[in-house]
Design an enzyme around this catalytic site. Structure first.
Site, PDB file in Angstrom:
ATOM      1  N   GLU A 188       0.870  -1.162   0.000  1.00 35.96           N
ATOM      2  CA  GLU A 188       0.000   0.000   0.000  1.00 35.96           C
ATOM      3  C   GLU A 188       0.917   1.225   0.000  1.00 35.96           C
ATOM      4  OE1 GLU A 188      -2.748   0.331   3.267  1.00 35.96           O
ATOM      5  OE2 GLU A 188      -3.531   2.230   2.493  1.00 35.96           O
ATOM      6  N   ARG A 210       4.953 -12.869   9.774  1.00 33.90           N
ATOM      7  CA  ARG A 210       5.670 -11.651   9.445  1.00 33.90           C
ATOM      8  C   ARG A 210       6.973 -11.585  10.213  1.00 33.90           C
ATOM      9  NH1 ARG A 210       3.652  -6.328   9.790  1.00 33.90           N
ATOM     10  NH2 ARG A 210       1.846  -7.030   8.652  1.00 33.90           N
ATOM     11  N   LYS A 249       4.090   0.404  10.164  1.00 29.93           N
ATOM     12  CA  LYS A 249       4.190   1.638   9.391  1.00 29.93           C
ATOM     13  C   LYS A 249       3.683   2.832  10.186  1.00 29.93           C
ATOM     14  CE  LYS A 249       3.151   0.055   4.985  1.00 29.93           C
ATOM     15  NZ  LYS A 249       2.199   0.132   3.881  1.00 29.93           N
TER      16      LYS A 249
END
Ligand code: ATP
Ligand code: MG
Length: 571
Positions: free
Chosen positions: A41, A267, A277
């Site tokens: 994104e 992850r 983020k």
């Protein structure tokens, strides 16, 4: 040390995703074709966690002769920008991967996605809901209690068609209504309790401008984008495990011609590091770091500026492997991968970070000579260079102690040490500032018979020091970096605290007045080197100038991981 340190794995090793793909190829699924995608994104810069996903997706495509698409998942216009798109592309390329022209944007599919939504409505599988966001949450139920149907759930197909068109036409305000999938408000999987597919946002999109005021949600966009691009294996992180049912529901409800398989993996978490983020943006926006490419940031651009190499990052991603269980990788492993790479490739130089002047009283005034220095003992093909030597030199301040403890093998009054590639010197006299008492100069003698660093009479010294010639050395600024966070897990925040409370105040030390070998005066920005006995450094790509070099410390020479790996083995 992180508790669940992953021991190094041999490169090219297998993992559960490779095994799935191999089985699919063997059974002829997708006609043996493999297509993956990396779907960032564009709402921030890429970090080391993304590197894991990039290496995995591009790596699988390469290994199985398939393709890997770069797809920007740009459905949340308020937070996205072209700056992020460009940085992401630069970082993927720098890591060494090529999407071979297969670059896509979810926003390019907005018209097609709208048509799919209409198709769901026609099939009686979606409805326009006028409940507010709070009410929707309230109606959703909990893990233990089923949800309740919205009073708008049983609208006719015609009414839904008309309302959805009016949503698109801009007749409603933000939040006034949404389009929801009609699945099951009592599903044990909360994701399936009539999830929202479209919401109204009267926001300018950096690519589609003012064309749209309704934007599709991730769960609706992602599976259909994968499907339209012919992705075979849609690999994502574990937090999407529950969303897989929705991924499959959307494709099933629309009876799409192809149905990619979503596979989840754990992850990456890294000790002493935050990888969310949202947190990284906060560090940038509050000025706690100098920007996304601050060398302390775990972003690809930060690592690049710090002096990490794409080879080191890829080697790290290869070694941590791919698993289905969450763990935290020790940051020492990342540093180890860098050292391993630079040890072989980075030329070595001498640099003095905190200079102490040494005058060689028996070395003739005005004389100078050049001494031969090896560029990298690990690689003879890197050759050698000539380093100037003269009567006045600088050594590292910490390499001298007036009153040394027993195990200090460096310079002290009356002691003899070797100057690397040069001569043996003996400290004869210590000069001090009469007021402060600080040592300002050492007066030493050198032994001319020891040129090159060996005594013909076989006598030995215990220390070898680096040095630079005072008249020839170039001034430099050196930036020493340490972990950005003081805690092993800065993401676990104690009550009443904020993660930024754990920022390490000593994570950046700037040293002015350093002196480096003349051959480093014009170091190319971005070039790597080892300062002998000190660490690996990189000429800052942004701020280093000819004649005024700035060096970032990429890593020290101390390899904590090598030790840890031994302990893990011994367990
Ligand atoms: P956020 O931090 O806001 O949750 P994100 O890191 O998921 O966002 P995306 O741009 O959506 O950001 O990520 C793109 C891809 O990278 C996704 O497929 C995601 O699963 C993967 N990814 C993100 N973080 C990690 C990580 N720490 N380890 C492995 N893969 C990751
Ligand atoms: Mg995400």
């Amino acid at each position: 040390m992180a508790s669940s340190a992953t021991p190094p794995q041999p490169s090219g090793s297998t993992n559960f995703i490779k095994q799935i793909i191999e089985a699919d190829i063997a059974s002829g699924k997708n006609n043996g074709r493999v297509a993956t995608r990396f779907p960032p994104e564009p709402n921030g810069y890429l970090h080391i966690g993304h590197a894991k996903s990039i290496c995995l997706n591009f790596g699988l495509a390469k290994e199985f002769g398939g393709a890997c698409h770069l797809r920007f998942d740009d459905t949340d216009p308020a937070k996205e920008s072209m700056e992020y798109v460009e940085s992401i592309q630069q970082d993927v390329r720098w890591l060494g991967f090529d999407w071979q022209g297969r670059r896509f944007f979810a926003s390019d599919y907005f018209e097609a996605l709208y048509d799919f939504a209409v198709s769901l409505i026609r099939r009686g599988k979606a409805y326009v809901d006028h409940l507010s966001a709070d009410e929707i949450r309230d109606y959703r139920g909990t893990l233990t209690a089923p949800g309740r149907n919205s009073p708008y759930r049983e609208r006719s197909i015609e009414e839904n068609m008309e309302l959805f068109q009016r949503m698109r036409a801009g007749e409603f305000r933000d939040g006034e209504c949404v389009l929801r999938a009609k699945i099951d408000m009592a599903s044990p999987n909360i994701v399936l309790r009539d999830p929202t597919l479209y919401r109204i946002k009267h926001v300018h999109h950096y690519r589609t401008g003012g064309t749209w005021c309704i934007y599709p949600m991730y769960d609706f966009t992602h599976c259909l984008s994968d499907m339209m691009e012919g992705i075979t294996h849609s690999i994502c992180t574990l937090e999407f495990e529950n969303n897989r049912a929705l991924y499959d529901w959307v494709l099933g409800a629309l009876e799409t011609p192809c149905h990619p398989q979503q596979i989840e993996f754990a992850r990456l978490n890294l000790s002493y590091t935050v990888l969310s983020k949202r947190k990284l943006i906060e560090l940038v926006e509050r000025g706690i770091v100098s920007g996304w490419d601050d060398p302390r940031m775990p972003t690809i651009s930060g690592y690049r500026r710090r002096g990490y190499t794409p080879e080191a990052l890829r080697s790290f991603c290869d070694r941590i492997g791919v698993a289905r269980a969450d763990s935290t990788v020790d940051i020492g492993l990342l540093e180890h991968c860098l050292r391993e790479d630079l040890n072989k490739r980075a030329p070595r130089f001498m640099a003095v970070l905190q200079p102490l002047k040494v005058t060689l009283v028996n070395y003739p005034e005005g004389r100078e000579e050049e001494l031969e220095a090896v560029n990298n003992p690990e690689d003879p093909s890197m050759g050698s260079r000539r380093v100037p030597f003269s009567r006045e030199i600088y050594i590292e301040r910490e390499d001298f102690l007036e009153d040394p403890p027993r195990k200090f093998f460096r310079l002290a009054p009356g002691r003899e040490v070797r100057l690397r590639y040069a001569y043996f010197i003996r400290c004869e006299e210590v000069v001090k500032d009469p007021t402060s008492g600080e040592v300002t100069e050492l007066r030493c003698t050198y032994d001319p018979t020891t040129r090159g660093g060996d005594a013909p009479d076989g006598r030995r010294v215990q220390g070898t020091l680096h040095w630079v010639s005072a008249a020839h050395a170039a001034p430099a600024e050196v930036r020493l970096y340490d972990h950005l966070f003081m805690r092993e897990n800065p993401g676990e925040v104690e009550e009443g605290r904020h993660f930024t409370d754990y920022v390490n105040p000593g994570s950046l030390k700037v040293l002015q007045g350093c002196r480096v070998e003349p051959s480093l005066a014009n170091a190319a920005p971005g070039s790597h080197c080892q300062f002998e006995r000190i660490g690996y450094f990189c000429a800052d790509p942004k701020e280093s100038r000819p004649g005024r070099p700035v060096f970032n410390r990429s890593a020290t020479l101390k390899d904590t991981w090598a030790k840890i790996a031994k302990q893990v083995k011994g367990r």
